[in-house]
Design a protein around this motif. Structure first.
Motif, short mmCIF file in Angstrom:
data_model
loop_
_atom_site.label_atom_id
_atom_site.label_comp_id
_atom_site.label_asym_id
_atom_site.label_seq_id
_atom_site.Cartn_x
_atom_site.Cartn_y
_atom_site.Cartn_z
N SER A 23 0.81 -1.21 0.00
CA SER A 23 0.00 0.00 0.00
C SER A 23 0.85 1.26 0.00
O SER A 23 0.37 2.33 0.29
N GLU A 24 2.10 1.13 -0.33
CA GLU A 24 2.99 2.27 -0.28
C GLU A 24 3.52 2.60 -1.66
O GLU A 24 3.55 1.78 -2.56
N ASN A 25 3.96 3.84 -1.81
CA ASN A 25 4.53 4.25 -3.08
C ASN A 25 6.02 3.96 -3.09
O ASN A 25 6.55 3.32 -2.19
N ASP A 26 6.71 4.47 -4.10
CA ASP A 26 8.13 4.17 -4.26
C ASP A 26 9.02 4.81 -3.20
O ASP A 26 10.18 4.47 -3.08
N TYR A 27 8.47 5.72 -2.40
CA TYR A 27 9.28 6.35 -1.36
C TYR A 27 8.99 5.75 0.01
O TYR A 27 9.49 6.23 1.01
N GLY A 28 8.17 4.73 0.06
CA GLY A 28 7.86 4.10 1.33
C GLY A 28 6.77 4.82 2.10
O GLY A 28 6.52 4.51 3.24
N GLN A 29 6.12 5.79 1.49
CA GLN A 29 5.04 6.50 2.14
C GLN A 29 3.72 5.84 1.76
O GLN A 29 3.52 5.46 0.61
N PRO A 30 2.81 5.71 2.72
CA PRO A 30 1.48 5.23 2.34
C PRO A 30 0.89 6.19 1.30
O PRO A 30 1.05 7.40 1.41
N VAL A 31 0.23 5.64 0.30
CA VAL A 31 -0.33 6.46 -0.78
C VAL A 31 -1.31 7.47 -0.22
O VAL A 31 -1.30 8.64 -0.61
N HIS A 93 16.81 -6.11 6.45
CA HIS A 93 16.65 -4.70 6.04
C HIS A 93 15.21 -4.24 6.24
O HIS A 93 14.96 -3.12 6.70
N MET A 94 14.24 -5.08 5.93
CA MET A 94 12.84 -4.72 6.10
C MET A 94 12.51 -4.53 7.58
O MET A 94 11.77 -3.61 7.94
N GLU A 95 13.07 -5.38 8.43
CA GLU A 95 12.83 -5.25 9.87
C GLU A 95 13.41 -3.94 10.39
O GLU A 95 12.78 -3.24 11.17
N GLN A 96 14.62 -3.59 9.94
CA GLN A 96 15.24 -2.34 10.35
C GLN A 96 14.41 -1.14 9.87
O GLN A 96 14.21 -0.17 10.60
N ARG A 97 13.94 -1.25 8.66
CA ARG A 97 13.11 -0.18 8.09
C ARG A 97 11.82 -0.02 8.88
O ARG A 97 11.40 1.10 9.17
N GLN A 98 11.22 -1.13 9.26
CA GLN A 98 9.99 -1.09 10.05
C GLN A 98 10.25 -0.47 11.43
O GLN A 98 9.45 0.33 11.91
N GLU A 99 11.36 -0.80 12.03
CA GLU A 99 11.73 -0.22 13.33
C GLU A 99 11.88 1.30 13.21
O GLU A 99 11.39 2.04 14.07
N ARG A 100 12.58 1.74 12.18
CA ARG A 100 12.75 3.18 11.97
C ARG A 100 11.40 3.86 11.76
O ARG A 100 11.15 4.96 12.27
N ARG A 101 10.53 3.21 11.01
CA ARG A 101 9.21 3.76 10.74
C ARG A 101 8.41 3.89 12.04
O ARG A 101 7.76 4.90 12.28
N GLU A 102 8.48 2.87 12.88
CA GLU A 102 7.75 2.91 14.16
C GLU A 102 8.32 3.99 15.07
O GLU A 102 7.56 4.68 15.74
N GLN A 103 9.63 4.14 15.08
CA GLN A 103 10.24 5.20 15.89
C GLN A 103 9.83 6.57 15.39
O GLN A 103 9.60 7.49 16.18
N HIS A 104 9.72 6.70 14.09
CA HIS A 104 9.32 7.98 13.50
C HIS A 104 7.88 8.33 13.87
O HIS A 104 7.54 9.49 14.02
N ARG A 105 7.04 7.32 14.00
CA ARG A 105 5.62 7.54 14.29
C ARG A 105 5.36 7.83 15.76
O ARG A 105 4.30 8.33 16.10
N LYS A 106 6.31 7.50 16.64
CA LYS A 106 6.12 7.75 18.07
C LYS A 106 6.09 9.26 18.32
O LYS A 106 6.88 10.00 17.75
N PRO A 107 5.19 9.68 19.20
CA PRO A 107 5.15 11.12 19.50
C PRO A 107 6.42 11.55 20.26
O PRO A 107 6.99 10.77 21.02
N ALA A 108 6.81 12.76 20.02
CA ALA A 108 8.02 13.30 20.67
C ALA A 108 7.74 13.47 22.17
O ALA A 108 6.63 13.85 22.56
N PRO A 109 8.74 13.21 23.02
CA PRO A 109 8.52 13.34 24.48
C PRO A 109 8.35 14.77 24.92
O PRO A 109 8.63 15.71 24.35
#
Length: 109
Positions: A23-31, A93-109
């Motif tokens: 469900s994502e485009n070529d940049y890894g962003q959801p469409v 690589h996919m697992e690392q990418r998913q981890e980075r994505r989840e960290q990015h989605r976490k709200p800032a403290p």
């Protein structure tokens, strides 16, 4: 020779991991996210949004076809042990990418 094979495997594996997320485009962003962003920045009409969504879908389908063809061709070049290692590298690589994505989605403290 092994060095060349590993380089080739890494060079091919990295861009192909984008296809793990249908469900994502070529940049890894959801469409949907990309359309929302474009709508916000460009004030798209509903017709434009519909047309862009179709373009993104077509683009994704073409990338998926290229991925499948490339994977088939790689199977012809690499031996089973190398393909297994390549699949493991891609999974890591996919697992690392998913981890980075989840960290990015976490709200800032």
């Amino acid at each position: 020779m092994i060095r060349k094979a590993l380089f080739l495997a890494a060079a091919i594996a990295l861009p192909l991991t984008a296809f793990a997320y249908p469900s994502e485009n070529d940049y890894g962003q959801p469409v949907d996210h990309k359309l929302e962003h474009l709508d916000k920045m460009l004030k798209l009409s509903p017709e434009q949004k519909t047309k862009l969504e179709a373009i993104f879908k077509e683009q994704h389908e073409k990338f998926r076809a290229i991925h499948e063809e490339s994977h088939s061709r790689m199977k012809e070049v690499l031996n089973p042990e190398q393909m297994q290692k390549m699949d493991e590298m891609r999974k890591q690589h996919m697992e690392q990418r998913q981890e980075r994505r989840e960290q990015h989605r976490k709200p800032a403290p």
